[in-house]
Motif scaffolding. Structure first.
Motif, PDB file in Angstrom:
ATOM      1  N   MET A   7       0.851  -0.954  -0.059  1.00  0.00           N
ATOM      2  CA  MET A   7      -0.078  -0.153   0.013  1.00  0.00           C
ATOM      3  C   MET A   7       0.859   1.327  -0.080  1.00  0.00           C
ATOM      4  SD  MET A   7      -3.420  -0.798  -0.138  1.00  0.00           S
ATOM      5  CE  MET A   7      -4.085   1.070   0.754  1.00  0.00           C
ATOM      6  N   GLN A   8       2.235   1.301   0.444  1.00  0.00           N
ATOM      7  CA  GLN A   8       2.819   2.448   0.512  1.00  0.00           C
ATOM      8  C   GLN A   8       3.144   2.975  -1.050  1.00  0.00           C
ATOM      9  OE1 GLN A   8       7.026   2.272   2.024  1.00  0.00           O
ATOM     10  NE2 GLN A   8       6.682  -0.167   1.944  1.00  0.00           N
ATOM     11  N   ASN A   9       2.954   2.026  -1.906  1.00  0.00           N
ATOM     12  CA  ASN A   9       3.242   2.511  -3.209  1.00  0.00           C
ATOM     13  C   ASN A   9       2.127   3.617  -3.714  1.00  0.00           C
ATOM     14  OD1 ASN A   9       5.579   0.928  -3.314  1.00  0.00           O
ATOM     15  ND2 ASN A   9       4.519  -0.890  -3.836  1.00  0.00           N
ATOM     16  N   GLU A  10       1.240   3.524  -3.111  1.00  0.00           N
ATOM     17  CA  GLU A  10       0.164   4.323  -3.532  1.00  0.00           C
ATOM     18  C   GLU A  10       0.171   5.814  -2.780  1.00  0.00           C
ATOM     19  OE1 GLU A  10      -1.846   3.179  -5.711  1.00  0.00           O
ATOM     20  OE2 GLU A  10      -1.236   1.187  -5.547  1.00  0.00           O
ATOM     21  N   TYR A  11       1.155   5.984  -2.184  1.00  0.00           N
ATOM     22  CA  TYR A  11       1.482   7.315  -1.408  1.00  0.00           C
ATOM     23  C   TYR A  11       2.717   7.980  -1.686  1.00  0.00           C
ATOM     24  CZ  TYR A  11      -3.021   5.915   0.894  1.00  0.00           C
ATOM     25  OH  TYR A  11      -4.512   5.459   1.183  1.00  0.00           O
ATOM     26  N   ASP A  12       2.768   9.047  -1.761  1.00  0.00           N
ATOM     27  CA  ASP A  12       3.982   9.742  -2.042  1.00  0.00           C
ATOM     28  C   ASP A  12       4.454  10.205  -0.428  1.00  0.00           C
ATOM     29  OD1 ASP A  12       6.248  11.044  -3.082  1.00  0.00           O
ATOM     30  OD2 ASP A  12       5.563  12.712  -3.830  1.00  0.00           O
ATOM     31  N   LEU A  13       5.051   9.438   0.207  1.00  0.00           N
ATOM     32  CA  LEU A  13       5.524   9.569   1.388  1.00  0.00           C
ATOM     33  C   LEU A  13       6.953   9.958   1.745  1.00  0.00           C
ATOM     34  CD1 LEU A  13       3.674   6.798   3.253  1.00  0.00           C
ATOM     35  CD2 LEU A  13       2.829   8.934   3.266  1.00  0.00           C
ATOM     36  N   GLU A  14       7.046  11.112   2.550  1.00  0.00           N
ATOM     37  CA  GLU A  14       8.416  11.583   2.961  1.00  0.00           C
ATOM     38  C   GLU A  14       8.864  11.226   4.432  1.00  0.00           C
ATOM     39  OE1 GLU A  14       8.746  15.603   1.795  1.00  0.00           O
ATOM     40  OE2 GLU A  14       8.321  15.148  -0.495  1.00  0.00           O
ATOM     41  N   PRO A  15       9.983  11.458   4.624  1.00  0.00           N
ATOM     42  CA  PRO A  15      10.310  11.144   6.045  1.00  0.00           C
ATOM     43  C   PRO A  15       9.595  11.820   7.278  1.00  0.00           C
ATOM     44  CG  PRO A  15      12.108  10.988   4.936  1.00  0.00           C
ATOM     45  CD  PRO A  15      11.309  11.333   3.974  1.00  0.00           C
ATOM     46  N   ALA A  16       9.571  13.149   6.975  1.00  0.00           N
ATOM     47  CA  ALA A  16       8.607  13.971   7.814  1.00  0.00           C
ATOM     48  C   ALA A  16       7.174  13.705   8.006  1.00  0.00           C
ATOM     49  CB  ALA A  16       8.807  15.526   7.170  1.00  0.00           C
ATOM     50  N   ASP A  17       6.551  12.942   7.177  1.00  0.00           N
ATOM     51  CA  ASP A  17       5.315  12.292   7.220  1.00  0.00           C
ATOM     52  C   ASP A  17       5.261  11.463   8.273  1.00  0.00           C
ATOM     53  OD1 ASP A  17       4.827  14.005   5.014  1.00  0.00           O
ATOM     54  OD2 ASP A  17       5.094  12.433   3.577  1.00  0.00           O
ATOM     55  N   TYR A  18       6.475  10.784   8.742  1.00  0.00           N
ATOM     56  CA  TYR A  18       6.096   9.546   9.565  1.00  0.00           C
ATOM     57  C   TYR A  18       7.406   9.503  10.686  1.00  0.00           C
ATOM     58  CZ  TYR A  18       9.242   7.478   6.163  1.00  0.00           C
ATOM     59  OH  TYR A  18      10.338   7.304   5.101  1.00  0.00           O
ATOM     60  N   ASP A  19       8.028  10.701  10.997  1.00  0.00           N
ATOM     61  CA  ASP A  19       9.224  10.630  11.738  1.00  0.00           C
ATOM     62  C   ASP A  19       8.701  11.071  13.241  1.00  0.00           C
ATOM     63  OD1 ASP A  19       8.483  13.494  11.748  1.00  0.00           O
ATOM     64  OD2 ASP A  19      10.613  14.063  10.671  1.00  0.00           O
ATOM     65  N   GLY A  20       7.547  11.200  13.416  1.00  0.00           N
ATOM     66  CA  GLY A  20       7.038  11.505  14.910  1.00  0.00           C
ATOM     67  C   GLY A  20       7.028  12.916  15.311  1.00  0.00           C
ATOM     68  N   GLY A  21       7.453  13.787  14.305  1.00  0.00           N
ATOM     69  CA  GLY A  21       7.321  15.022  14.481  1.00  0.00           C
ATOM     70  C   GLY A  21       5.796  15.795  14.341  1.00  0.00           C
ATOM     71  N   ASN A  22       5.763  17.123  14.630  1.00  0.00           N
ATOM     72  CA  ASN A  22       4.642  17.792  14.710  1.00  0.00           C
ATOM     73  C   ASN A  22       3.823  17.394  13.263  1.00  0.00           C
ATOM     74  OD1 ASN A  22       4.299  18.460  17.311  1.00  0.00           O
ATOM     75  ND2 ASN A  22       5.685  20.161  17.072  1.00  0.00           N
TER      76      ASN A  22
END
Length: 668
Positions: free
Chosen positions: A576-591
């Motif tokens: 499923m991750q192939n359907e999203y253009d995710l960058e580290p800031a999207d999942y690094d635990g930050g705000n």
């Protein structure tokens, strides 16, 4: 002096109000005095109709019945869960509490009192059958309002009349009766409701009926029987260890009417069985059947799907009560817009549904694969297949040329971030369309006219099954297997898959730990049949607003006092991750993160995407025992205290583990 219609526990006052704008200086619903009103059946009907909107959840300001289950293991909240899942003291005793509101009960009490008196005196003109019907509806509405209060507060004052403005009388009336006495009072009101009402008074099922009274009675009785059983020996039941009612003279020597708590619970289960059976026997052969199809064109037939999103629900025999909406009259709701966006369910909810062979996902003859939403939906319980959204599906095919602002033709992959703000963020990735109609004309903001189901006959079968099993612990007893198979067959199962014994054979409760219904008092159930009764209820009633009621009566949250719960969603970190253009800031635990990282596992976890200390739920949901009931507001103790200063002098007592100090958190 003019009689003042108010209660100290209702309005928090011990002296009459002089303001002409105050509701207490006039009769409810009107400034007309009793001598001039409630003299015709039409006036009684008008008064009763107003109480429908005030008391029934589905008849007031209606956004979506299908969102009531939010904040449970079935459905996550829109953004963050309520304070009830925090153990750092965010939920505190308040000085006042709008939930401790007796306005509805006060109003219906006033109506019953005056209308009954006028009826007995023969001063109400019009059709007597209709008059008795409306009087029965009033008793039902009082029972419904009281049951809402019982779930929040437990022990309650039992109030049946309007009082004069005498402080001593009002203080006396504020005394809390043990919760089982409140439940017994509710059952008596429902018996009166059934007695007054005429069977099949109207056939469109838009008015409360005898069948509704019996179904509601089974719901209340099952609730209280379960509560007494599962909270036995705790402060949450009369005479339990630490029950706060013992501290007050009027309750310290309390004796259960049935003799003891076990006998009292048995009484309620028996009442649940009897009343549920009356409804089940009448409707068991006319349950609307599910074809397992998510309609994608006008030729696709699935009455079970359309039953929840129709604008005319009178054609479905098992819909016992529904609320009608009408765009022409400006009586509309927001449902279709919500369905277009989709509302989330949890991985636990999705995994709870069986495979199409009637076995759990972990022990099926059909390999289970949840790498994608389409695969997770494949070969499953026909109810999940019908309602679970899948990318690529069509969202509307009726009135396609209607210029609606909130319609999306094709179902996209669930938005995990707010993005441009035009869609609601999905916390779990799993979305359902229960209540949908595929009608683009209903997709304008607050312009939907989809009906709203209040009671379905299927609940009576479910109530019977559970209550009878709690009495006998025998799956062969009474109608248990008969009703259970009928529910399964209506759901779309066939052959061995429709037999609950199949499910029992392949169920391992230690693999059901994500389901709160698998627990009682902090421990996993050992009874496979009881668990699967709870499972069936969860799946059949998904998103119908009854999950919280079930969880608290099962005492299904204790385990989170020690072990936090993680609300999982779909399997993002795989295909499923192939359907999203995710960058580290999207999942690094930050705000700015909106999903949990792959280091936390393949499945995203709601609420835990931000790991800053400001996020109270960054390590999961917690529970405190006090949170099974709400704390009484301190203002009520002061108003009922003999010196209006010392809370200990009040006849009221606080709920378990809540202090008698405002702005203080629960003790455990």
């Amino acid at each position: 002096m003019k009689k003042q219609f108010f209660y100290i526990v209702l309005m928090g006052l011990v002296a009459p109000l002089a303001s002409c704008n105050d509701f207490l200086d006039m009769e409810p619903m009107s400034e007309i005095t009793p001598e001039d009103y409630y003299q015709t059946v039409d006036q009684v009907e008008e008064f009763t109709n107003q109480l429908y909107a005030d008391i029934l959840t589905t008849h007031g300001s209606y956004s979506s019945t299908f969102e009531i289950d939010k904040d449970t293991d079935n459905q996550p909240s829109t953004e963050t869960p309520g304070n009830k899942y925090d153990n750092t003291g965010q939920w505190k005793v308040s000085m006042d509490n709008s939930s401790w509101s007796w306005t509805n009960i006060r109003n219906v009490n006033y109506g019953i009192e005056v209308i009954t008196e006028n009826y007995e005196n023969g001063t109400i003109t019009g059709d007597e059958t209709s008059l008795k019907q409306y009087l029965g509806e009033l008793h039902f509405l009082r029972a419904y309002a009281y049951f809402s209060m019982l779930q929040k507060w437990g022990d309650l004052p039992i109030l049946t009349q309007a009082f004069n403005d005498d402080e001593a009388t009002l203080v006396e009336a504020s005394k809390r009766s043990p919760r089982n006495e409140v439940a017994r009072f509710i059952l008596k009101d429902l018996d009166l409701a059934a007695k007054y009402m005429t069977p099949d008074f109207e056939t469109s099922h838009t008015r409360i009926s005898q069948d509704c009274a019996y179904l509601m009675k089974s719901r209340v009785a099952l609730f209280e029987g379960s509560w007494l059983t599962n909270f036995k020996d705790t402060p949450f039941v009369p005479n339990g260890n630490g029950w706060p009612g013992t501290a007050k003279d009027y309750n310290k020597d309390y004796q259960f009417p049935a003799g003891g708590i076990d006998q009292e619970a048995q009484f309620f289960f028996q009442e649940a069985v009897k009343s549920a059976e009356l409804v089940a026997e009448k409707y068991k052969n006319s349950l609307t059947r599910n074809t397992g199809i998510t309609p994608q064109s006008v030729s696709d037939v699935n009455d079970y799907f359309y039953m929840f999103g129709d604008d005319d629900m009178s054609t479905y025999p098992d819909v016992l009560l529904w609320r009608e909406y009408n765009k022409g009259l400006g009586i509309t709701n927001h449902l279709e817009v919500i369905v277009q966006g989709g509302y989330d369910v949890t991985r636990s909810m999705v995994d709870c549904f069986l495979m199409e062979d009637g076995r759990p996902v972990y022990n099926s003859s059909i390999p289970y694969d949840d790498q994608t939403i389409a695969k997770a939906r494949s070969n499953r319980d026909p109810r999940l297949v019908a309602f679970m959204k899948q990318p690529g599906q069509i969202n509307y095919f009726i009135n396609e040329d209607y210029p609606a602002d909130h319609a999306r033709k094709d179902e996209a992959f669930p938005p995990l971030d707010v993005g441009d703000g035009t869609v609601n963020r999905s916390l779990t990735g799993y979305r359902i369309r229960k209540g949908g109609s595929f009608d683009k004309a209903r997709c304008d903001q607050w312009n939907s006219y989809t009906g709203s189901i209040v009671f379905r006959a299927t609940e009576a079968l479910l109530n019977y099954i559970e209550a009878e099993y709690m009495l006998t612990r025998n799956i062969q007893a009474g109608h248990i297997l008969e009703y259970w198979k009928l529910i399964r067959e209506a759901a779309g199962f066939t052959g061995a898959a429709a037999d609950p014994q199949t499910t029992n054979t392949y169920t391992s409760i230690d693999k059901e730990k994500a389901d709160w219904g698998a627990y009682t008092a902090g421990k996993l159930l050992t009874d496979v049949t009881l668990y699967n009764i709870r499972r069936e209820r969860r799946c059949e009633l998904m998103a119908e607003g009854l999950r919280w009621m079930d969880l608290i009566r099962w005492r299904a949250l204790d385990q989170m006092c020690k072990t936090p719960y993680h609300v999982e969603g779909f399997r993002l970190w795989d295909v499923m991750q192939n359907e999203y253009d995710l960058e580290p800031a999207d999942y690094d635990g930050g705000n700015d993160a909106f999903v949990t990282p792959p280091s936390r596992g393949q499945y995203i976890i709601a609420y835990e995407n931000i790991q800053e200390k400001s996020n109270l739920y960054r390590d999961g949901l917690h529970w405190m025992m006090a949170h099974y009931l709400e704390p009484l507001p301190i203002k009520q103790f002061l108003l009922t205290s003999s010196d209006h200063a010392d809370v200990e002098l009040s006849p009221l007592y606080q709920n378990p583990y809540w202090p008698l100090v405002a702005d203080s958190p629960a003790e455990q």
